[in-house]
Write an enzyme that holds these catalytic residues in place. Structure first.
Site, PDB file in Angstrom:
ATOM      1  CB  SER A   1      -3.593   3.377  -0.175  1.00  0.00           C
ATOM      2  OG  SER A   1      -2.925   3.979   0.913  1.00  0.00           O
TER       3      SER A   1
ATOM      4  CE1 TYR B   1      -4.312   8.736  -2.275  1.00  0.00           C
ATOM      5  CE2 TYR B   1      -3.754   8.073  -0.032  1.00  0.00           C
ATOM      6  CZ  TYR B   1      -3.624   7.905  -1.400  1.00  0.00           C
ATOM      7  OH  TYR B   1      -2.824   6.897  -1.906  1.00  0.00           O
TER       8      TYR B   1
HETATM    9  P1  NDP Z   1       3.869   8.969  -8.201  1.00  0.00           P
HETATM   10  O1  NDP Z   1       3.438  10.377  -7.997  1.00  0.00           O
HETATM   11  O2  NDP Z   1       5.315   8.684  -8.276  1.00  0.00           O
HETATM   12  O3  NDP Z   1       3.157   8.369  -9.503  1.00  0.00           O
HETATM   13  C1  NDP Z   1       1.840   8.668  -9.834  1.00  0.00           C
HETATM   14  C2  NDP Z   1       1.568   8.241 -11.263  1.00  0.00           C
HETATM   15  O4  NDP Z   1       0.179   8.480 -11.561  1.00  0.00           O
HETATM   16  C3  NDP Z   1       2.392   9.025 -12.268  1.00  0.00           C
HETATM   17  O5  NDP Z   1       2.889   8.159 -13.259  1.00  0.00           O
HETATM   18  C4  NDP Z   1       1.400  10.004 -12.871  1.00  0.00           C
HETATM   19  O6  NDP Z   1       1.706  10.237 -14.229  1.00  0.00           O
HETATM   20  C5  NDP Z   1       0.078   9.202 -12.782  1.00  0.00           C
HETATM   21  N1  NDP Z   1      -1.070  10.105 -12.758  1.00  0.00           N
HETATM   22  C6  NDP Z   1      -1.406  10.984 -11.775  1.00  0.00           C
HETATM   23  N2  NDP Z   1      -2.480  11.701 -12.140  1.00  0.00           N
HETATM   24  C7  NDP Z   1      -2.818  11.266 -13.392  1.00  0.00           C
HETATM   25  C8  NDP Z   1      -3.844  11.626 -14.309  1.00  0.00           C
HETATM   26  N3  NDP Z   1      -4.729  12.609 -14.025  1.00  0.00           N
HETATM   27  N4  NDP Z   1      -3.913  10.984 -15.498  1.00  0.00           N
HETATM   28  C9  NDP Z   1      -3.007  10.022 -15.796  1.00  0.00           C
HETATM   29  N5  NDP Z   1      -2.032   9.630 -14.973  1.00  0.00           N
HETATM   30  C10 NDP Z   1      -1.925  10.250 -13.782  1.00  0.00           C
HETATM   31  O7  NDP Z   1       3.206   8.143  -6.990  1.00  0.00           O
HETATM   32  P2  NDP Z   1       3.182   6.577  -6.643  1.00  0.00           P
HETATM   33  O8  NDP Z   1       3.943   5.782  -7.596  1.00  0.00           O
HETATM   34  O9  NDP Z   1       3.493   6.470  -5.206  1.00  0.00           O
HETATM   35  O10 NDP Z   1       1.611   6.287  -6.797  1.00  0.00           O
HETATM   36  C11 NDP Z   1       1.080   5.258  -7.592  1.00  0.00           C
HETATM   37  C12 NDP Z   1      -0.152   4.706  -6.903  1.00  0.00           C
HETATM   38  O11 NDP Z   1       0.204   4.143  -5.657  1.00  0.00           O
HETATM   39  C13 NDP Z   1      -1.242   5.753  -6.607  1.00  0.00           C
HETATM   40  O12 NDP Z   1      -2.497   5.191  -6.897  1.00  0.00           O
HETATM   41  C14 NDP Z   1      -1.082   5.981  -5.108  1.00  0.00           C
HETATM   42  O13 NDP Z   1      -2.284   6.409  -4.513  1.00  0.00           O
HETATM   43  C15 NDP Z   1      -0.692   4.588  -4.653  1.00  0.00           C
HETATM   44  N6  NDP Z   1      -0.039   4.506  -3.365  1.00  0.00           N
HETATM   45  C16 NDP Z   1       1.136   5.161  -3.114  1.00  0.00           C
HETATM   46  C17 NDP Z   1       1.740   5.055  -1.876  1.00  0.00           C
HETATM   47  C18 NDP Z   1       2.977   5.790  -1.518  1.00  0.00           C
HETATM   48  O14 NDP Z   1       3.276   5.888  -0.308  1.00  0.00           O
HETATM   49  N7  NDP Z   1       3.742   6.299  -2.470  1.00  0.00           N
HETATM   50  C19 NDP Z   1       1.164   4.187  -0.833  1.00  0.00           C
HETATM   51  C20 NDP Z   1      -0.076   3.575  -1.199  1.00  0.00           C
HETATM   52  C21 NDP Z   1      -0.628   3.706  -2.418  1.00  0.00           C
HETATM   53  P3  NDP Z   1       1.636  11.659 -14.983  1.00  0.00           P
HETATM   54  O15 NDP Z   1       1.871  12.731 -13.958  1.00  0.00           O
HETATM   55  O16 NDP Z   1       2.709  11.579 -16.029  1.00  0.00           O
HETATM   56  O17 NDP Z   1       0.282  11.687 -15.578  1.00  0.00           O
HETATM   57  C1  8X3 Z   2      -0.220   6.389   0.422  1.00  0.00           C
HETATM   58  C2  8X3 Z   2       0.134   6.041   1.836  1.00  0.00           C
HETATM   59  O1  8X3 Z   2      -0.197   6.750   4.262  1.00  0.00           O
HETATM   60  O2  8X3 Z   2       0.358   8.489   2.660  1.00  0.00           O
HETATM   61  O3  8X3 Z   2      -1.447   5.879   0.058  1.00  0.00           O
HETATM   62  O4  8X3 Z   2      -1.823   7.510   2.668  1.00  0.00           O
HETATM   63  S1  8X3 Z   2      -0.422   7.267   2.888  1.00  0.00           S
END
Ligand code: NDP
Ligand code: 8X3
Length: 250
Positions: free
Chosen positions: A138, A151
């Site tokens: 991220s 985070y």
């Molecule tokens: P979502 O919440 O849409 O997706 C998160 C995914 O992670 C889900 O499929 C969830 O599946 C899975 N997950 C969460 N906790 C667990 C767990 N304990 N065990 C197994 N699976 C888990 O968020 P995003 O798609 O945005 O996030 C995906 C990645 O991208 C993360 O690592 C996030 O930090 C990163 N990210 C996101 C950004 C954003 O702005 N959205 C920006 C930068 C990075 P389930 O609940 O079914 O287990």
């Molecule tokens: C997700 C982007 O800016 O919310 O990693 O941390 S931010």
């Protein structure tokens, strides 16, 4: 022969979009997450395009992770691409008010979970003498921001692991890459704000946030470069964003 991609967190957001895009572009998919109904839906949707195998486990449970990977049928034994995507932010609070359970969740999922999944798959890749790992970091792993404390720390850990893993696995010819996104509209903020839809919507108001599909596009591009090319670390922002805390909102 199709390559196999193992994607954690494929039940929503970036992971789901990536499973769909890779599945439509020549990969077989191992999709993981905790929400079984979402895994079933994805399987139904993607089965028209490619072979898909689903695994239900919580990345925090090391035994469950190992059992799930060991349970893979022979035809799914080779993993060409690992996408370490499962993760979330839990809460947004100044350090003196932080909630210990939220802190534990972020460290256990975003850091320890990534390690639990990676090691058994790395061992397979070493045996195969090939493989590619794409870690979803991220911008929060590049620069901290107010109230982001734990985070940001968890994503800084992913950033460090990405570099160190690449060095450790260099001798085996395994590629290690990171995608570090800025603001992407997914369920991320809904999870961070514990289901508060109004609060989570405001994060993406007044500008065009990235979509999960934009990150999937980048991952597909990275995963399909020639063998001698590794996009080691890519920071991707919506055009309106210039830094963690700088977004040009209308
Ligand atoms: P979502 O919440 O849409 O997706 C998160 C995914 O992670 C889900 O499929 C969830 O599946 C899975 N997950 C969460 N906790 C667990 C767990 N304990 N065990 C197994 N699976 C888990 O968020 P995003 O798609 O945005 O996030 C995906 C990645 O991208 C993360 O690592 C996030 O930090 C990163 N990210 C996101 C950004 C954003 O702005 N959205 C920006 C930068 C990075 P389930 O609940 O079914 O287990
Ligand atoms: C997700 C982007 O800016 O919310 O990693 O941390 S931010």
């Amino acid at each position: 022969m199709k390559k196999t991609a193992f994607i954690t967190g494929a039940t929503s957001g970036i992971g789901r979009a990536t499973a769909l895009l890779l599945g439509k572009n020549g990969f077989r998919i191992i999709a993981t997450g905790r929400r079984q109904e979402r895994l079933d839906e994805l399987k139904k949707e993607l089965s028209k395009e490619t072979e898909i195998h689903t695994l239900n486990f919580d990345v925090r449970d090391q035994k469950a992770v190992l059992n799930a990977i060991e349970s893979l049928p022979e035809k799914w034994a080779t993993i060409d691409l690992l996408i370490n995507n499962a993760g979330n932010a839990h809460g947004l609070a100044s350090i003196e008010n932080g909630n210990m359970e939220d802190w534990e969740a972020m460290i256990d999922i975003n850091v320890k979970g990534l390690l639990y999944v990676s090691q058994p798959i790395i061992q397979k890749m070493i045996g195969q003498k090939a493989g590619h790992i794409i870690n979803i970091g991220s911008v929060a792993g590049k620069e901290a921001y107010p109230n982001g404390n734990v985070y940001c720390a968890s994503k800084h850990a992913v950033d460090a692991l990405n570099s160190s893993m690449r060095m450790d696995l260099n001798k085996y010819g395994i590629k290690v890459s990171q995608v570090a996104p800025g603001l992407v509209e997914t369920e991320f903020s809904l999870v961070r704000f514990k289901g508060d839809e109004d609060r989570s919507k405001t994060v993406y108001e007044g500008y065009d946030a990235l979509k999960a599909e934009d990150i999937a596009d980048l991952i597909l591009f990275m995963a399909t470069r020639p063998a001698h090319v590794n996009l080691a670390d890519v920071l991707i922002f919506p055009t309106a964003q210039a830094a963690s805390t700088m977004v040009n909102k209308s």
